[in-house]
Design a protein around this motif. Structure first.
Motif, PDB file in Angstrom:
ATOM      1  N   UNK A 271      45.581  29.445  30.791  1.00 23.31           N
ATOM      2  CA  UNK A 271      46.821  28.664  30.863  1.00 23.31           C
ATOM      3  C   UNK A 271      46.553  27.178  31.076  1.00 23.31           C
ATOM      4  N   UNK A 272      45.492  26.680  30.416  1.00 20.65           N
ATOM      5  CA  UNK A 272      45.159  25.267  30.496  1.00 20.65           C
ATOM      6  C   UNK A 272      44.397  24.858  31.733  1.00 20.65           C
ATOM      7  N   UNK A 273      43.964  25.805  32.546  1.00 29.61           N
ATOM      8  CA  UNK A 273      43.267  25.519  33.807  1.00 29.61           C
ATOM      9  C   UNK A 273      41.893  26.177  33.809  1.00 29.61           C
ATOM     10  N   UNK A 274      40.862  25.410  34.169  1.00 33.54           N
ATOM     11  CA  UNK A 274      39.512  25.967  34.283  1.00 33.54           C
ATOM     12  C   UNK A 274      39.382  26.743  35.585  1.00 33.54           C
ATOM     13  N   UNK A 275      39.001  28.006  35.462  1.00 32.68           N
ATOM     14  CA  UNK A 275      38.785  28.858  36.636  1.00 32.68           C
ATOM     15  C   UNK A 275      37.481  29.618  36.449  1.00 32.68           C
ATOM     16  N   UNK A 276      36.968  30.155  37.544  1.00 37.42           N
ATOM     17  CA  UNK A 276      35.737  30.938  37.455  1.00 37.42           C
ATOM     18  C   UNK A 276      36.028  32.339  36.929  1.00 37.42           C
ATOM     19  N   UNK A 277      35.111  32.864  36.164  1.00 34.70           N
ATOM     20  CA  UNK A 277      35.202  34.253  35.726  1.00 34.70           C
ATOM     21  C   UNK A 277      34.789  35.158  36.887  1.00 34.70           C
ATOM     22  N   UNK A 278      35.153  36.420  36.787  1.00 36.47           N
ATOM     23  CA  UNK A 278      34.760  37.382  37.814  1.00 36.47           C
ATOM     24  C   UNK A 278      33.905  38.488  37.198  1.00 36.47           C
ATOM     25  N   UNK A 279      33.109  39.145  38.034  1.00 38.09           N
ATOM     26  CA  UNK A 279      32.296  40.278  37.587  1.00 38.09           C
ATOM     27  C   UNK A 279      32.273  41.334  38.688  1.00 38.09           C
ATOM     28  N   UNK A 280      32.485  42.567  38.314  1.00 41.87           N
ATOM     29  CA  UNK A 280      32.410  43.685  39.253  1.00 41.87           C
ATOM     30  C   UNK A 280      30.976  44.187  39.305  1.00 41.87           C
ATOM     31  N   UNK A 281      30.509  44.526  40.514  1.00 41.55           N
ATOM     32  CA  UNK A 281      29.143  45.045  40.706  1.00 41.55           C
ATOM     33  C   UNK A 281      29.260  46.396  41.417  1.00 41.55           C
ATOM     34  N   UNK A 282      28.724  47.449  40.775  1.00 40.79           N
ATOM     35  CA  UNK A 282      28.867  48.804  41.304  1.00 40.79           C
ATOM     36  C   UNK A 282      27.500  49.501  41.373  1.00 40.79           C
ATOM     37  N   UNK A 283      27.406  50.529  42.223  1.00 43.54           N
ATOM     38  CA  UNK A 283      26.161  51.299  42.364  1.00 43.54           C
ATOM     39  C   UNK A 283      26.398  52.754  41.965  1.00 43.54           C
ATOM     40  N   UNK A 284      25.657  53.218  40.974  1.00 44.62           N
ATOM     41  CA  UNK A 284      25.891  54.541  40.381  1.00 44.62           C
ATOM     42  C   UNK A 284      25.575  55.705  41.328  1.00 44.62           C
TER      43      UNK A 284
END
Length: 365
Positions: A271-284
């Motif tokens: 929406x015209x705004x720079x934001x950080x991406x996110x990442x999920x980290x999981x343990x199998x």
């Protein structure tokens, strides 16, 4: 001769005693003489000394005849008055300059008789353009853009009544000092300043969840990585204490930031705004993997539908470090919010989008 010497010595003692007294009396006479003649004792800042004397002897005058705000800025000080008599009033540096530079002494304090005012030459208080906070068109446009982005991220249909007695979400940080770039250009990767590390993102996320969606949050900012080793062991103790007190939460987030040198790979424009991406980290291999992973997949799916490009998918480990504590709950996930190459504003800006994903999961159909 002995009597004469003793007499002279006694007279000198008396003289030493009367000199200071005489000097004090002389200064006092000169001071009050100036006041009686109506000479302004401090032309530039307004002399309130006489007013203070009256108020000390007749307190009623203070409330009837004088503005208390004027008095508040002119507290009586014997030291200041003595220095002023000697031409050394530190509150009035212009008079000191006038004693040293003849040109200034020729000017009238307030420009009387058509002369140039001393204030017009040198002013100890001057409001100029640099003293006024102004918002540039760029700043105003940016603010409008942020407001627009917030309205597009928010869904009012997901809001419910807040119940603070039963916290639904726990946010904590195993690596509490993980930091971002500050507005002044500080690029240190680690800081215990909560205004520039992951705690600032956690605060923003908690605020968004409670204010906009009625989701009660506990945000724990305990420092678990004063030394990096055993960080997960320490955060495990924190998490266990909360689980023992409240039972399982609907969602537990261990909030981190990644270490990636490519800013492009961890930054999105929403929406015209720079934001950080996110990442999920999981343990199998943790015993609750299926349930934990279902939450991450649900939020990832919602992210792709609502905010394409916001998520960096899910990163899997077999065991990680102590399963990243995900073995303690059915509802535990780990989220990386941007990286050290991101600005703190970008990381905080992502909180409203994370909050929407959480609200869709907890409050949605």
């Amino acid at each position: 001769m002995k009597y004469c010497y003793t007499n002279v010595k006694d007279n000198f003692k008396k003289l030493y005693f009367f000199i200071p007294i005489s000097l004090f009396i002389a200064i006092t006479i000169v001071f009050f003489a100036r006041e009686i003649k109506g000479v302004a004792y401090n032309d530039l800042q307004g002399n309130m000394f006489y007013v203070q004397i009256l108020n000390r002897s007749m307190p009623l005058i203070k409330h009837v005849a004088f503005d208390t705000e004027d008095l508040a800025e002119s507290k009586f000080s014997l030291k200041d008055k003595c220095l002023d008599i000697l031409g050394m009033n530190w509150k009035d540096p212009i008079k000191i300059m006038a004693k040293e530079i003849h040109y200034f002494s020729m000017l009238k304090p307030e420009g009387r008789d058509g002369s140039i005012s001393l204030k017009e030459v040198i002013s100890s208080f001057n409001i100029g353009e640099s003293s006024i906070l102004k918002n540039s068109e760029e700043d105003l446009a940016k603010d409008a853009q942020v407001k627009s982005a917030s309205s597009k991220a928010y869904n009012p249909n997901l809001k419910k009544q807040l119940n603070a007695s039963k916290p639904e979400v726990l946010i904590y940080h195993t690596h509490t000092s993980e930091s971002y770039i500050t507005p002044d250009g500080n690029t240190d990767k680690d800081s215990f300043d909560e205004n520039r590390n992951v705690c600032a993102v956690g605060d923003e996320l908690a605020r968004e969840l409670e204010k906009n969606y009625g989701i009660s949050v506990i945000h724990d900012k305990t420092v678990h990585n004063s030394t990096y080793t055993q960080s997960y062991s320490r955060s495990r103790e924190t998490l266990t204490q909360y689980l023992n007190k409240y039972g399982d939460f609907k969602l537990i987030i261990d909030l981190h930031r990644d270490s990636v040198n490519s800013k492009k790979s961890v930054t999105a424009n929403l929406n015209g705004e720079d934001v950080t991406k996110i990442m999920f980290v999981m343990t199998r291999k943790n015993p609750h993997f299926d349930k934990n992973n279902a939450i991450a997949e649900n939020m990832l799916k919602t992210s792709k539908e609502l905010f394409p490009g916001f998520s960096r998918e899910i990163w899997y480990y077999d065991t990680g470090t102590r399963f990243f504590n995900q073995d303690l709950s059915n509802n535990a996930i780990l989220i990386e919010v941007g990286a050290h190459v991101n600005k703190i504003e970008e990381a905080k800006g992502s909180a409203k989008y994370i909050a929407r994903l959480v609200a869709e999961y907890l409050n949605g159909n």
